[in-house]
Design a protein around this motif. Structure first.
Motif, PDB file in Angstrom:
ATOM      1  N   GLY A 131       1.125  -1.146  -0.253  1.00  0.00           N
ATOM      2  CA  GLY A 131       0.095  -0.346  -0.062  1.00  0.00           C
ATOM      3  C   GLY A 131       0.707   1.129  -0.238  1.00  0.00           C
ATOM      4  O   GLY A 131       0.580   2.233  -0.612  1.00  0.00           O
ATOM      5  N   TYR A 132       1.617   0.995   0.503  1.00  0.00           N
ATOM      6  CA  TYR A 132       2.879   2.906   0.870  1.00  0.00           C
ATOM      7  C   TYR A 132       3.650   2.614  -0.862  1.00  0.00           C
ATOM      8  O   TYR A 132       3.925   3.578  -1.201  1.00  0.00           O
ATOM      9  N   LEU A 133       4.322   2.015  -0.739  1.00  0.00           N
ATOM     10  CA  LEU A 133       4.952   2.008  -2.088  1.00  0.00           C
ATOM     11  C   LEU A 133       4.640   2.008  -3.471  1.00  0.00           C
ATOM     12  O   LEU A 133       4.971   2.585  -4.632  1.00  0.00           O
ATOM     13  N   GLY A 134       3.417   0.707  -3.833  1.00  0.00           N
ATOM     14  CA  GLY A 134       2.834   0.465  -4.801  1.00  0.00           C
ATOM     15  C   GLY A 134       3.072   0.410  -6.029  1.00  0.00           C
ATOM     16  O   GLY A 134       4.537   0.061  -5.786  1.00  0.00           O
ATOM     17  N   GLY A 135       2.951   1.081  -7.274  1.00  0.00           N
ATOM     18  CA  GLY A 135       4.115   0.556  -8.512  1.00  0.00           C
ATOM     19  C   GLY A 135       4.176  -1.348  -8.534  1.00  0.00           C
ATOM     20  O   GLY A 135       3.139  -1.829  -8.409  1.00  0.00           O
ATOM     21  N   PHE A 200       0.236  14.058   5.850  1.00  0.00           N
ATOM     22  CA  PHE A 200       1.036  14.320   6.999  1.00  0.00           C
ATOM     23  C   PHE A 200       2.661  13.262   6.631  1.00  0.00           C
ATOM     24  O   PHE A 200       3.270  13.120   7.040  1.00  0.00           O
ATOM     25  N   VAL A 201       1.676  12.075   6.545  1.00  0.00           N
ATOM     26  CA  VAL A 201       3.052  10.949   5.257  1.00  0.00           C
ATOM     27  C   VAL A 201       3.771  12.117   4.037  1.00  0.00           C
ATOM     28  O   VAL A 201       5.373  11.841   4.436  1.00  0.00           O
ATOM     29  N   SER A 202       3.534  12.442   2.729  1.00  0.00           N
ATOM     30  CA  SER A 202       4.330  13.405   2.366  1.00  0.00           C
ATOM     31  C   SER A 202       4.951  14.148   2.774  1.00  0.00           C
ATOM     32  O   SER A 202       5.985  14.457   2.915  1.00  0.00           O
ATOM     33  N   GLY A 208      12.654  13.205   4.995  1.00  0.00           N
ATOM     34  CA  GLY A 208      13.813  12.337   4.655  1.00  0.00           C
ATOM     35  C   GLY A 208      14.149  11.189   5.124  1.00  0.00           C
ATOM     36  O   GLY A 208      14.649  10.339   5.050  1.00  0.00           O
ATOM     37  N   GLN A 209      12.636  10.291   5.935  1.00  0.00           N
ATOM     38  CA  GLN A 209      12.733   9.781   6.609  1.00  0.00           C
ATOM     39  C   GLN A 209      12.732   8.041   5.705  1.00  0.00           C
ATOM     40  O   GLN A 209      11.600   8.635   4.301  1.00  0.00           O
ATOM     41  N   GLY A 210      13.135   7.602   6.212  1.00  0.00           N
ATOM     42  CA  GLY A 210      12.820   5.775   4.997  1.00  0.00           C
ATOM     43  C   GLY A 210      11.017   5.331   5.100  1.00  0.00           C
ATOM     44  O   GLY A 210      10.526   5.582   6.109  1.00  0.00           O
ATOM     45  N   THR A 211      10.956   4.220   4.326  1.00  0.00           N
ATOM     46  CA  THR A 211       9.914   3.641   3.902  1.00  0.00           C
ATOM     47  C   THR A 211       9.789   2.574   5.196  1.00  0.00           C
ATOM     48  O   THR A 211       8.270   3.132   5.997  1.00  0.00           O
ATOM     49  N   VAL A 212      10.570   2.051   5.645  1.00  0.00           N
ATOM     50  CA  VAL A 212      10.299   1.471   7.154  1.00  0.00           C
ATOM     51  C   VAL A 212       9.624   2.557   8.012  1.00  0.00           C
ATOM     52  O   VAL A 212       8.969   2.111   9.488  1.00  0.00           O
ATOM     53  N   LYS A 213      10.651   3.294   8.171  1.00  0.00           N
ATOM     54  CA  LYS A 213      10.377   4.457   9.503  1.00  0.00           C
ATOM     55  C   LYS A 213       8.581   4.930   9.013  1.00  0.00           C
ATOM     56  O   LYS A 213       8.262   5.440  10.696  1.00  0.00           O
ATOM     57  N   ILE A 215       6.858   3.964   7.906  1.00  0.00           N
ATOM     58  CA  ILE A 215       5.345   3.620   8.005  1.00  0.00           C
ATOM     59  C   ILE A 215       4.691   2.743   9.559  1.00  0.00           C
ATOM     60  O   ILE A 215       4.221   3.059  10.122  1.00  0.00           O
ATOM     61  N   VAL A 216       6.430   2.988  10.180  1.00  0.00           N
ATOM     62  CA  VAL A 216       6.273   2.376  11.938  1.00  0.00           C
ATOM     63  C   VAL A 216       6.177   3.675  12.427  1.00  0.00           C
ATOM     64  O   VAL A 216       5.137   3.809  13.393  1.00  0.00           O
ATOM     65  N   LYS A 217       5.938   4.637  12.189  1.00  0.00           N
ATOM     66  CA  LYS A 217       5.663   6.040  13.164  1.00  0.00           C
ATOM     67  C   LYS A 217       4.414   6.827  12.241  1.00  0.00           C
ATOM     68  O   LYS A 217       4.382   7.513  13.445  1.00  0.00           O
ATOM     69  N   GLU A 218       4.668   6.611  10.997  1.00  0.00           N
ATOM     70  CA  GLU A 218       3.374   7.220  10.320  1.00  0.00           C
ATOM     71  C   GLU A 218       1.826   7.369  10.376  1.00  0.00           C
ATOM     72  O   GLU A 218       1.141   7.507  10.804  1.00  0.00           O
ATOM     73  N   ILE A 219       2.439   6.042   9.728  1.00  0.00           N
ATOM     74  CA  ILE A 219       1.170   5.243   9.320  1.00  0.00           C
ATOM     75  C   ILE A 219       0.456   4.311  10.336  1.00  0.00           C
ATOM     76  O   ILE A 219      -0.466   3.943  10.270  1.00  0.00           O
TER      77      ILE A 219
END
Length: 311
Positions: A131-135, A200-202, A208-213, A215-219
């Motif tokens: 859901g986050y990366l898509g494509g 807030f995710v954008s 500069g937060q990575g994908t895992v960060k 997902i874990v901290k925002e989503i």
């Protein structure tokens, strides 16, 4: 710019055509602390479901301490109905039904929790990433999920269990968890896809937060209630699947479970002999635990979803 608390905690904006101030757009304050608890204690479904599940959980934890008998111990009177000496009677081979029941409850909770944890972790990993990366990554993960989803889970478990000879609760829980995650992954992916487009995710991406960060901290924190509901459904499904495998004689035979109790009762013609105390307790236990979990899920959905609340 809209604040993160406003974006997450407020209900949908009413389009009135009046004013454009932040107060007009977001008329309700963020969710107050203990608000969920306020509605939870007033939700009859949640209270009843939780009470049922907790009652059987207490029996599973404390029950074995109230008897000196063990589930596979012989030497008691044959086929005796419930009495002060044997609270749930004895089986036709001379085993104590109460000890089998409380140890069987413990096995059900262990398998349910472990299988739900395995399925939940797989579902979250695949759902969040897709859901986050898509494509292309989302397409590949969705394809794998759909393939596993259309496979008849129970049939696969029966075949695998028959050939692998499941010998422990851990292996049974692992097998159930590895086949129960697809629907959870699809549901989590849909929620993640919706949150991934929020401001807030954008902002987290731009910082500069990575994908895992992200997902874990925002989503993930903004889906905590949804993830909890998913775990409850996975828990109930795992208990039911484990009971089915044990009833068919494909679960661990060295560990007492509610499904194994039913299997033994059927094998020894308990129904024909009128030994209701042998097969009714495990049947009621399975039904009550699974039913209580699903009633809890409905109640929690009403608590977490403002549109479903009844004040």
């Amino acid at each position: 710019m809209e604040s993160r608390a406003d974006l997450v905690a407020t209900p949908e904006i009413a389009l009135t055509g009046e004013g454009s101030s932040l107060e007009d757009a977001y008329p309700e304050p963020p969710v107050r602390r203990f608000e969920a608890l306020h509605f939870a204690v007033r939700n009859a479904k949640l209270v009843v479901g939780l009470a049922v599940v907790l009652a059987f959980l207490v029996a599973a934890i404390a029950g074995p301490w109230l008897t000196d008998a063990t589930p596979f111990e012989f030497g008691y009177p044959l086929g005796e109905p419930p009495s002060s000496a044997h609270w749930l009677g004895t089986t036709s081979p001379g085993q104590d039904v109460y000890s089998q029941f409380v140890y069987g409850l413990r096995s059900s909770f262990i398998v349910g929790a472990l299988a739900a944890a395995v399925a939940g972790l797989l579902g979250m990993a695949i759902g969040f990433l897709g859901g986050y990366l898509g494509g292309v990554i989302d397409e590949i993960l969705s394809m794998v999920t759909n393939i596993v989803l259309v496979i008849p889970t129970l049939a696969v478990l029966i075949i695998v269990s028959a050939y692998l000879s499941v010998g422990s609760l851990w292996s049974e829980a692992l097998l159930i968890g590895l086949t129960s995650w697809p629907w959870a992954a699809r549901a989590i992916r849909a929620q993640t896809f919706s949150l991934a487009s929020r401001d807030f995710v954008s902002l987290a991406r731009l910082s500069g937060q990575g994908t895992v960060k992200v997902i874990v901290k925002e989503i993930a924190p903004n889906m905590s209630s949804y993830l909890f509901l998913t775990f409850i459904l996975l828990f109930g499904g795992a208990v039911l699947i484990a009971a089915t495998l044990d009833f068919l004689g494909l679960g661990p035979s060295q560990v007492m479970s509610l499904g194994l109790m039913l299997n033994n009762a059927v094998s020894n013609a308990a129904l024909q002999l009128g030994m209701w105390w042998w097969f009714i307790p495990p049947g009621v236990g399975i039904t009550a635990i699974v039913g209580g979990l699903y009633i809890m899920n409905v109640g929690l959905d009403e608590v977490f979803n403002p549109k479903l609340r009844r004040t």
